[in-house]
Design a protein around this motif. Sequence first.
Motif, PDB file in Angstrom:
ATOM      1  N   ALA A  55      -9.331   2.749   5.506  1.00 13.52           N
ATOM      2  CA  ALA A  55      -8.839   1.380   5.299  1.00 13.52           C
ATOM      3  C   ALA A  55      -7.319   1.329   5.482  1.00 13.52           C
ATOM      4  O   ALA A  55      -6.801   0.410   6.126  1.00 13.52           O
ATOM      5  CB  ALA A  55      -9.228   0.874   3.913  1.00 13.52           C
ATOM      6  N   LEU A  56      -6.626   2.307   4.931  1.00 12.56           N
ATOM      7  CA  LEU A  56      -5.166   2.352   5.073  1.00 12.56           C
ATOM      8  C   LEU A  56      -4.762   2.598   6.523  1.00 12.56           C
ATOM      9  O   LEU A  56      -3.856   1.947   7.044  1.00 12.56           O
ATOM     10  CB  LEU A  56      -4.584   3.438   4.168  1.00 12.56           C
ATOM     11  N   THR A  57      -5.454   3.512   7.191  1.00 15.61           N
ATOM     12  CA  THR A  57      -5.145   3.823   8.584  1.00 15.61           C
ATOM     13  C   THR A  57      -5.316   2.603   9.471  1.00 15.61           C
ATOM     14  O   THR A  57      -4.476   2.327  10.339  1.00 15.61           O
ATOM     15  CB  THR A  57      -6.040   4.979   9.084  1.00 15.61           C
ATOM     16  N   LEU A  58      -6.387   1.852   9.252  1.00 14.63           N
ATOM     17  CA  LEU A  58      -6.611   0.641  10.046  1.00 14.63           C
ATOM     18  C   LEU A  58      -5.475  -0.360   9.842  1.00 14.63           C
ATOM     19  O   LEU A  58      -4.988  -0.961  10.810  1.00 14.63           O
ATOM     20  CB  LEU A  58      -7.955   0.012   9.682  1.00 14.63           C
ATOM     21  N   SER A  59      -5.038  -0.545   8.606  1.00 11.80           N
ATOM     22  CA  SER A  59      -3.936  -1.474   8.319  1.00 11.80           C
ATOM     23  C   SER A  59      -2.638  -1.000   8.963  1.00 11.80           C
ATOM     24  O   SER A  59      -1.905  -1.798   9.564  1.00 11.80           O
ATOM     25  CB  SER A  59      -3.731  -1.615   6.814  1.00 11.80           C
ATOM     26  N   PHE A  94      -7.405  -5.559  10.534  1.00 13.41           N
ATOM     27  CA  PHE A  94      -7.182  -5.903   9.127  1.00 13.41           C
ATOM     28  C   PHE A  94      -8.470  -6.357   8.453  1.00 13.41           C
ATOM     29  O   PHE A  94      -8.691  -6.070   7.274  1.00 13.41           O
ATOM     30  CB  PHE A  94      -6.084  -6.959   8.979  1.00 13.41           C
ATOM     31  N   PRO A 109      -7.947   1.882  -1.937  1.00 15.80           N
ATOM     32  CA  PRO A 109      -8.435   1.833  -0.567  1.00 15.80           C
ATOM     33  C   PRO A 109      -8.631   3.233   0.010  1.00 15.80           C
ATOM     34  O   PRO A 109      -7.883   4.158  -0.321  1.00 15.80           O
ATOM     35  CB  PRO A 109      -7.344   1.071   0.184  1.00 15.80           C
ATOM     36  N   ASP A 154       0.832  -1.212   0.000  1.00 17.70           N
ATOM     37  CA  ASP A 154       0.000   0.000   0.000  1.00 17.70           C
ATOM     38  C   ASP A 154       0.864   1.259   0.000  1.00 17.70           C
ATOM     39  O   ASP A 154       0.532   2.243  -0.657  1.00 17.70           O
ATOM     40  CB  ASP A 154      -0.945   0.008   1.208  1.00 17.70           C
ATOM     41  N   ARG A 207     -12.216  -2.160   1.763  1.00 18.48           N
ATOM     42  CA  ARG A 207     -11.605  -2.217   0.433  1.00 18.48           C
ATOM     43  C   ARG A 207     -12.479  -2.950  -0.590  1.00 18.48           C
ATOM     44  O   ARG A 207     -12.237  -2.846  -1.786  1.00 18.48           O
ATOM     45  CB  ARG A 207     -10.249  -2.934   0.507  1.00 18.48           C
ATOM     46  N   SER A 215     -10.288  -3.279   7.549  1.00 26.72           N
ATOM     47  CA  SER A 215      -9.624  -2.674   6.396  1.00 26.72           C
ATOM     48  C   SER A 215      -9.992  -3.418   5.115  1.00 26.72           C
ATOM     49  O   SER A 215     -10.288  -2.804   4.086  1.00 26.72           O
ATOM     50  CB  SER A 215      -8.107  -2.682   6.594  1.00 26.72           C
ATOM     51  N   TRP A 216      -9.969  -4.746   5.183  1.00 28.04           N
ATOM     52  CA  TRP A 216     -10.319  -5.570   4.016  1.00 28.04           C
ATOM     53  C   TRP A 216     -11.763  -5.298   3.596  1.00 28.04           C
ATOM     54  O   TRP A 216     -12.055  -5.152   2.414  1.00 28.04           O
ATOM     55  CB  TRP A 216     -10.102  -7.043   4.363  1.00 28.04           C
TER      56      TRP A 216
END
Length: 147
Positions: A113-117, A95, A109, A31, A102, A98-99
Motif C-alpha cells: 500500500a505504501l509503495t503504491l502511494s 492511490f 498500511p 505516511d 488499507r 493503496s486505499w
Amino acid sequence: MASGARAFGHPIHPILIVFPLGLLATAVIFDIIRMISANSMWSQVAFYMIGAGILGGLIAAVFGLVDWLGITSGTRAKRLGAIHGLGNLVVVLLFAASWWLRLPQQTQPTGLALTLSFFAVLVALYTGWLGGELVFREGVGVERTPQ
C-alpha cells in the motif's frame, strides 16, 4: 487556446487540481511521518486524505477531459494532453489500490500500500510537469487578448 470548461472567466480544471494533488501528496508525507514516529494516527489521517484525493481527482478529470476534447487533433498539445490525462488516471488508480489495501487496517498500511502511494506521487510529479508544458509552452487554457 481557451479552455472549454470555465467559471467566472477562468478555466475550471486548474482550479480543481490543487485539492487532489495537495491531499494525495500530504497523505504520503503523513505516511512517512508515521514510519519515522511509529504514531499510527498519521496513517489513519492519510487513509481519509487518500479517499478525498481520489474523489477530487476524478472530479478534476472530468473538466480536464472537456479541455482535452477542445484541443486541435494532431498537435503536440493533444498528444501531451493525452499522456497527462492517462498518467493522472494511473495516479488515481494507484492511490485507489493503496486505499483499498488499507481498508482492513487503516492505521498500519502494508508495504505494498505504501509503495503504491509513493510510486503514484512520482508519476504525479511527471504528469504535473506535463500540465505545465500544456499551459506554459502550448498555451492550453490561456486566452490571449489584444492589449
